[in-house]
Design an enzyme around this catalytic site. Structure first.
Site, mmCIF file in Angstrom:
data_model
loop_
_atom_site.group_PDB
_atom_site.id
_atom_site.type_symbol
_atom_site.label_atom_id
_atom_site.label_comp_id
_atom_site.label_asym_id
_atom_site.label_seq_id
_atom_site.Cartn_x
_atom_site.Cartn_y
_atom_site.Cartn_z
ATOM 1 N N CYS A 70 17.566 40.250 56.673
ATOM 2 C CA CYS A 70 18.787 41.040 56.879
ATOM 3 C C CYS A 70 18.455 42.425 57.464
ATOM 4 C CB CYS A 70 19.519 41.198 55.545
ATOM 5 S SG CYS A 70 21.087 42.072 55.729
ATOM 6 N N CYS A 74 19.444 47.810 52.014
ATOM 7 C CA CYS A 74 19.849 47.970 50.609
ATOM 8 C C CYS A 74 18.605 47.969 49.706
ATOM 9 C CB CYS A 74 20.804 46.845 50.206
ATOM 10 S SG CYS A 74 22.144 46.625 51.398
ATOM 11 N N CYS A 77 17.596 44.960 47.417
ATOM 12 C CA CYS A 77 17.778 43.576 47.869
ATOM 13 C C CYS A 77 16.499 42.933 48.408
ATOM 14 C CB CYS A 77 18.868 43.511 48.929
ATOM 15 S SG CYS A 77 19.240 41.796 49.397
ATOM 16 N N CYS A 114 30.324 29.888 45.507
ATOM 17 C CA CYS A 114 30.177 31.133 46.272
ATOM 18 C C CYS A 114 29.006 31.009 47.239
ATOM 19 C CB CYS A 114 29.886 32.304 45.348
ATOM 20 S SG CYS A 114 31.112 32.542 44.094
ATOM 21 N N CYS A 145 34.352 31.036 47.716
ATOM 22 C CA CYS A 145 34.115 32.467 47.881
ATOM 23 C C CYS A 145 32.951 32.606 48.854
ATOM 24 C CB CYS A 145 33.750 33.092 46.532
ATOM 25 S SG CYS A 145 33.369 34.858 46.630
ATOM 26 N N CYS A 205 36.709 40.095 45.741
ATOM 27 C CA CYS A 205 35.705 40.178 44.680
ATOM 28 C C CYS A 205 34.857 41.398 45.009
ATOM 29 C CB CYS A 205 34.864 38.901 44.678
ATOM 30 S SG CYS A 205 33.440 38.954 43.564
ATOM 31 N N ARG A 277 32.996 39.655 35.950
ATOM 32 C CA ARG A 277 31.910 38.696 36.109
ATOM 33 C C ARG A 277 30.600 39.278 35.612
ATOM 34 N NH1 ARG A 277 33.120 34.342 39.333
ATOM 35 N NH2 ARG A 277 35.082 35.186 40.035
HETATM 36 N N1 SAM Z 1 24.870 40.523 52.874
HETATM 37 C C1 SAM Z 1 26.086 40.504 52.187
HETATM 38 C C2 SAM Z 1 26.461 41.867 51.638
HETATM 39 O O1 SAM Z 1 25.604 42.623 51.208
HETATM 40 O O2 SAM Z 1 27.651 42.173 51.626
HETATM 41 C C3 SAM Z 1 26.171 39.485 51.091
HETATM 42 C C4 SAM Z 1 25.013 39.152 50.192
HETATM 43 S S1 SAM Z 1 24.480 40.400 49.053
HETATM 44 C C5 SAM Z 1 22.966 39.714 48.470
HETATM 45 C C6 SAM Z 1 25.645 40.339 47.702
HETATM 46 C C7 SAM Z 1 25.437 41.310 46.570
HETATM 47 O O3 SAM Z 1 24.378 40.894 45.741
HETATM 48 C C8 SAM Z 1 25.095 42.737 46.916
HETATM 49 O O4 SAM Z 1 26.187 43.497 47.294
HETATM 50 C C9 SAM Z 1 24.540 43.242 45.600
HETATM 51 O O5 SAM Z 1 25.569 43.839 44.844
HETATM 52 C C10 SAM Z 1 24.020 41.975 44.916
HETATM 53 N N2 SAM Z 1 22.559 42.026 44.773
HETATM 54 C C11 SAM Z 1 21.647 41.868 45.764
HETATM 55 N N3 SAM Z 1 20.399 42.017 45.282
HETATM 56 C C12 SAM Z 1 20.509 42.269 43.963
HETATM 57 C C13 SAM Z 1 19.565 42.523 42.921
HETATM 58 N N4 SAM Z 1 18.257 42.569 43.159
HETATM 59 N N5 SAM Z 1 20.035 42.729 41.679
HETATM 60 C C14 SAM Z 1 21.366 42.709 41.435
HETATM 61 N N6 SAM Z 1 22.302 42.475 42.365
HETATM 62 C C15 SAM Z 1 21.881 42.270 43.632
HETATM 63 FE FE1 SF4 Z 2 21.560 42.418 53.530
HETATM 64 FE FE2 SF4 Z 2 20.874 42.246 50.998
HETATM 65 FE FE3 SF4 Z 2 22.160 44.396 51.843
HETATM 66 FE FE4 SF4 Z 2 23.451 41.999 51.705
HETATM 67 S S1 SF4 Z 2 22.637 43.184 50.004
HETATM 68 S S2 SF4 Z 2 23.507 43.502 53.387
HETATM 69 S S3 SF4 Z 2 21.743 40.630 52.201
HETATM 70 S S4 SF4 Z 2 20.101 43.750 52.492
#
Ligand code: SAM
Ligand code: SF4
Ligand code: DTB
Length: 339
Positions: A70, A74, A77, A114, A145, A205, A277
């Site tokens: 990606c 973040c 992530c 989802c 979802c 959500c 959730r």
């Molecule tokens: N890329 C898309 C986005 O960020 O909108 C969708 C997938 S993203 C992985 C969905 C959510 O997963 C993120 O917004 C975050 O809140 C949660 N998430 C990702 N990594 C995480 C982690 N290590 N621990 C807890 N929540 C996590």
């Molecule tokens: Fe990309 Fe992860 Fe951020 Fe979603 S949460 S936008 S998958 S880096």
């Protein structure tokens, strides 16, 4: 022994407890966080029982339909290309593979499926496949979802036309903490995507992550941002950070588990008609901590051994947990009124 008589919360509050409203102040939310724990849980239970059966937990299954690589940064992530987490990036799954997974999830008792993609935003050609996935998963008899990153209005309309029930897009943290977690997407862009989804008539959500080294006031700020949206999200995922080696937050300080429970309780009180959730982070939680989260008003979990890329409790562990608590999975859909 002196018995303290506990006043019904609605008799003292300036606003009746359990009424859906978007005018929460930060001070009110901070005051909820600061309540003595028994008072906080009593209020949360009182609110919860007005609209929900406290013995029932809705179960959703997650599937990563496009993993890793990606472009966003973040800090939490494992799927960000900015962090070296050892994750192998993969292409978008085939539509039939996703439908087969949905059938397995339905057979295991899930009521919602989802699908998550590691995109900043979907490309229009990818949306063709995602729409086919949505149609196929709905035909299996599951709510759908997706979480695909930022959306524009035309994309949201296409997803709606394919029959999408709900779109996940998290605010993640308080506006004032956000810049220390993500630099490639602004808070306002997240709010804009939520508005786009809402305007397309898709359920929202939206939630966040706690345990990212935030201050207590940032947890107040996150709940305040969610509870003052123009309409409360129908579903509010509260994630406990899963610390993944290689991400900037791998060594974030541990959060007191009772602060996590408090966050759930305050989400329940401030967004009384939403599904709350209990999301990422359950793998490391005891049954007793999860029981406290249900008491605090959580009424939904992700079910199945993997979240998107990280571990989640196995089916049988969750069945044992619900049996121990004499609770049951529900097929209840989302409540639509009063938001
Ligand atoms: N890329 C898309 C986005 O960020 O909108 C969708 C997938 S993203 C992985 C969905 C959510 O997963 C993120 O917004 C975050 O809140 C949660 N998430 C990702 N990594 C995480 C982690 N290590 N621990 C807890 N929540 C996590
Ligand atoms: Fe990309 Fe992860 Fe951020 Fe979603 S949460 S936008 S998958 S880096
Ligand atoms: C949400 O708030 N939590 C889920 C779902 N929405 C998509 C995702 C949690 C992901 C945890 C990290 C992972 O497994 O990669």
């Amino acid at each position: 022994m002196t018995l303290i008589s506990t006043t019904e919360p609605d008799e003292t509050a300036s606003h009746a407890v359990g009424v859906v409203r978007q005018d929460w102040t930060r001070a009110e939310i901070a005051a909820l966080f600061a309540l003595p724990f028994p008072e906080l849980l009593f209020q949360a239970q009182s609110v919860h029982r007005r609209r929900f059966d406290p013995t029932q937990v809705q179960v959703s299954t997650l599937l990563s339909i496009k993993t890793g690589g990606c472009p966003e940064d973040c800090g939490y992530c494992p799927q960000s290309a900015h962090h070296d987490t050892g994750l192998t990036a993969s292409k978008l799954l085939e539509v039939q593979t996703v439908i087969d997974e949905a059938k397995a999830a339905k057979a295991a008792g899930a009521s919602r499926f989802c699908m998550g993609a590691a995109w900043r935003s979907p490309k229009d050609r990818d949306l063709d496949a995602v729409c086919a996935m949505i149609e196929g998963v709905k035909a299996v008899g599951l709510e759908t979802c997706v979480t695909l990153g930022m959306l524009d209005a035309a994309q949201a309309r296409r997803l709606k036309a394919a029959g999408l029930d709900c779109y996940n897009h998290n605010l993640d943290t308080a506006p004032e903490h956000y810049a220390s977690i993500i630099s490639t997407r602004t808070y306002q862009e997240r709010l804009d995507t939520l508005a786009t989804v809402r305007d397309a008539g898709i359920h929202v959500c939206a939630g966040g992550i706690v345990g990212m080294g935030e201050d207590p006031s940032d947890r107040v700020g996150l709940i305040h941002a969610l509870a003052t949206l123009p309409a409360h999200p129908q579903s509010v995922p509260i994630n406990l950070l899963v610390k993944v080696p290689g991400t900037p937050l791998a060594d974030a300080a541990a959060l007191d588990p009772l602060e996590f429970v408090r966050t759930i309780a305050v989400a329940r009180i401030t967004m009384p008609a939403s599904m709350v959730r209990l999301s990422a982070g359950r793998e490391g939680m005891t049954d007793e901590l999860q029981a406290l989260c249900f008491l605090a008003g959580a009424n939904s979990i992700f079910y199945g051994p993997t979240l998107l890329t990280t571990p989640n409790p196995a089916f049988d562990r969750d069945m044992r947990l619900l049996n121990r608590l004499r609770m049951a999975p529900s097929n209840a859909g989302m409540v639509d009124d009063e938001r």
